[in-house]
Design a protein around this motif. Structure first.
Motif, PDB file in Angstrom:
ATOM      1  N   ASP A   1       0.590  -1.033   0.278  1.00  0.00           N
ATOM      2  CA  ASP A   1       0.083  -0.178   0.222  1.00  0.00           C
ATOM      3  C   ASP A   1       0.753   1.491  -0.187  1.00  0.00           C
ATOM      4  OD1 ASP A   1      -2.571  -1.319   0.205  1.00  0.00           O
ATOM      5  OD2 ASP A   1      -2.861  -1.267   2.006  1.00  0.00           O
TER       6      ASP A   1
ATOM      7  N   ASN B   1      -3.232   3.254   5.173  1.00  0.00           N
ATOM      8  CA  ASN B   1      -4.851   3.225   5.461  1.00  0.00           C
ATOM      9  C   ASN B   1      -4.848   3.808   6.653  1.00  0.00           C
ATOM     10  OD1 ASN B   1      -5.926   2.957   3.032  1.00  0.00           O
ATOM     11  ND2 ASN B   1      -4.897   0.913   2.771  1.00  0.00           N
TER      12      ASN B   1
ATOM     13  N   GLU C   1      -3.689   9.107  -7.688  1.00  0.00           N
ATOM     14  CA  GLU C   1      -4.326   8.664  -6.717  1.00  0.00           C
ATOM     15  C   GLU C   1      -4.973  10.537  -6.213  1.00  0.00           C
ATOM     16  OE1 GLU C   1      -4.916   6.033  -2.928  1.00  0.00           O
ATOM     17  OE2 GLU C   1      -4.304   9.112  -2.032  1.00  0.00           O
TER      18      GLU C   1
ATOM     19  N   TYR D   1      -9.008   7.055  -4.951  1.00  0.00           N
ATOM     20  CA  TYR D   1      -8.803   5.883  -6.404  1.00  0.00           C
ATOM     21  C   TYR D   1      -7.788   5.560  -6.008  1.00  0.00           C
ATOM     22  CZ  TYR D   1      -9.939   2.610  -9.695  1.00  0.00           C
ATOM     23  OH  TYR D   1     -10.660   1.646 -10.207  1.00  0.00           O
ATOM     24  N   ASN D   2      -6.780   4.669  -6.294  1.00  0.00           N
ATOM     25  CA  ASN D   2      -4.835   4.854  -6.441  1.00  0.00           C
ATOM     26  C   ASN D   2      -5.077   3.549  -7.823  1.00  0.00           C
ATOM     27  OD1 ASN D   2      -2.816   2.661  -5.894  1.00  0.00           O
ATOM     28  ND2 ASN D   2      -2.349   4.905  -5.207  1.00  0.00           N
TER      29      ASN D   2
ATOM     30  N   GLU E   1      -7.703   0.299  -6.544  1.00  0.00           N
ATOM     31  CA  GLU E   1      -8.720  -0.243  -5.250  1.00  0.00           C
ATOM     32  C   GLU E   1      -9.321   1.402  -5.343  1.00  0.00           C
ATOM     33  OE1 GLU E   1      -4.726  -2.488  -3.344  1.00  0.00           O
ATOM     34  OE2 GLU E   1      -4.708   0.162  -3.456  1.00  0.00           O
TER      35      GLU E   1
ATOM     36  N   HIS F   1     -10.284   3.112  -1.791  1.00  0.00           N
ATOM     37  CA  HIS F   1      -9.770   2.960  -0.185  1.00  0.00           C
ATOM     38  C   HIS F   1     -10.079   4.147   0.457  1.00  0.00           C
ATOM     39  CE1 HIS F   1      -5.855   5.314  -0.104  1.00  0.00           C
ATOM     40  NE2 HIS F   1      -6.357   4.571  -1.296  1.00  0.00           N
TER      41      HIS F   1
ATOM     42  N   TYR G   1     -11.130   2.044   8.015  1.00  0.00           N
ATOM     43  CA  TYR G   1     -10.995   2.515   6.732  1.00  0.00           C
ATOM     44  C   TYR G   1     -11.290   1.277   6.265  1.00  0.00           C
ATOM     45  CZ  TYR G   1      -6.114  -0.533   8.453  1.00  0.00           C
ATOM     46  OH  TYR G   1      -5.399  -1.165   8.806  1.00  0.00           O
TER      47      TYR G   1
ATOM     48  N   LEU H   1     -11.001  -0.945   2.131  1.00  0.00           N
ATOM     49  CA  LEU H   1     -10.482  -0.712   0.840  1.00  0.00           C
ATOM     50  C   LEU H   1     -10.796  -1.313  -0.072  1.00  0.00           C
ATOM     51  CD1 LEU H   1      -6.474  -0.587  -0.321  1.00  0.00           C
ATOM     52  CD2 LEU H   1      -7.730  -2.489  -0.517  1.00  0.00           C
TER      53      LEU H   1
ATOM     54  N   GLN I   1      -9.753  -3.704  -3.703  1.00  0.00           N
ATOM     55  CA  GLN I   1      -9.925  -3.634  -5.030  1.00  0.00           C
ATOM     56  C   GLN I   1      -9.977  -3.896  -5.957  1.00  0.00           C
ATOM     57  OE1 GLN I   1      -5.654  -5.925  -5.361  1.00  0.00           O
ATOM     58  NE2 GLN I   1      -6.199  -6.450  -8.184  1.00  0.00           N
TER      59      GLN I   1
ATOM     60  N   GLN J   1      -9.029  -6.620  -0.041  1.00  0.00           N
ATOM     61  CA  GLN J   1      -9.985  -5.855   1.040  1.00  0.00           C
ATOM     62  C   GLN J   1      -9.644  -6.230   1.668  1.00  0.00           C
ATOM     63  OE1 GLN J   1     -14.234  -7.740  -0.470  1.00  0.00           O
ATOM     64  NE2 GLN J   1     -13.959  -9.124   1.498  1.00  0.00           N
TER      65      GLN J   1
END
Length: 301
Positions: free
Chosen positions: A31, A35, A176, A197-198, A213, A215, A234, A236, A238, A257
């Motif tokens: 990551d 997060n 992101e 959104y990555n 992903e 998140h 958090y 997340l 994918q 996830q």
């Protein structure tokens, strides 16, 4: 449980270490965003000026496969310190305050694996630096605050193509978009979230394309004078498959996830803020599952 050769192939493809300390194996690399790092006032950009935030944290977790089952002997721990510098200008863009920031992370990681030839390892070094030249924040009195931006993650962290226990970088760029808001009413009730959104580029050393992903960090809390307490965490998920040499990886694209939750507390003192939080991870697939602790110090300078 996955066959050992399948799990080993995951480990060999991945480089688990991170910008701010939470390694994952749902994709190749870590990551790049820590997060859970934002909670109180996540969507409220401060007034024009210069600010420093220090994120000190610790993470420990055991790897979970695509069915959520623990993989014996595969675990990681990391201590991390990320230094964030923010400059909020006097300039306006679309009526909002324009700001820029940079985050410089340092990571100390130890990883245990059950695999001959890889074994255990520890590493310390610079992680992947983050920059954002375009942050815009709006304030809508008396209760609402909104901030948007696009963070850019640079592959500056130490990276080993063959040994994931000796890496603290992802070895790819990512971009992101961010949308963050804070609602804080006159009675001290707060609801904040930071949605991201990555979008990842390919690791050219391995021809591995990690999936994108969605998140978010979140908080629901209450302020009492200089103190505030809340529930924070958090989520997340994918959204696209991992690919290697243009082909989907495994039956599920190795999609990860996680959902995390826990208490958070904040204290304001003489222009500074001190924030502590604990996040417990649950509902995990294709990632490490564990606990994360943060201590955050915020100050103007």
């Amino acid at each position: 449980r996955k066959p050992m050769n399948t799990v080993q192939s995951i480990l060999l493809l991945a480089v688990p270490a991170l910008l701010a300390g939470t390694p994952v194996l749902a994709k190749e690399g870590p990551d790049q965003y820590p997060n859970g790092s934002e909670n109180f006032m996540a969507g409220a950009l401060p007034p024009p000026g210069n600010y420093f935030i220090n994120y000190l944290g610790y993470y420990q977790g055991d790897y979970r496969d695509n069915d959520g089952h623990k993989v014996p002997g595969l675990n990681v721990s990391a201590t991390f310190d990320a230094l964030r510098f923010i400059h909020v200008t006097n300039q306006k863009i679309f009526g909002g305050d324009w700001a820029v920031h940079a985050i410089v992370p340092l990571v100390s990681q130890r990883m245990h694996t059950p695999f001959p030839g890889i074994g255990n390892g520890s590493v310390f070094g610079l992680g992947d630096i983050v920059i954002d030249p375009l942050i815009i924040g709006w304030h809508f009195p008396p209760d609402w605050h909104l901030t948007v931006g696009v963070d850019i993650y640079l592959p500056t962290g130490k990276y080993s193509k063959s040994n994931p226990t000796d890496s603290v970088g992802a070895n790819y760029y990512s971009f992101e978009p961010i949308f963050a808001f804070t609602y804080l009413n006159q009675g001290g009730f707060e609801a904040s979230a930071k949605l991201m959104y990555n979008l990842k580029t390919k690791n050219l050393d391995t021809d591995y394309q990690s999936g994108n992903e969605f998140h978010m960090d979140y908080l629901i809390g209450q302020h009492f004078g200089p103190w505030a307490v809340g529930l924070a965490g958090y989520y997340l998920r994918q959204t696209t498959d991992d690919q290697v040499n243009g082909q989907k990886v495994g039956p599920d694209g190795r999609r990860g996830q996680v959902f995390a939750y826990g208490p958070a507390i904040k204290y304001d003192y003489k222009g500074m803020s001190f924030v502590g939080s604990w996040n417990h991870e649950s509902s995990v697939d294709n990632r490490f599952q564990g606990n994360k602790f943060f201590f955050k110090w915020v100050t103007a300078f």
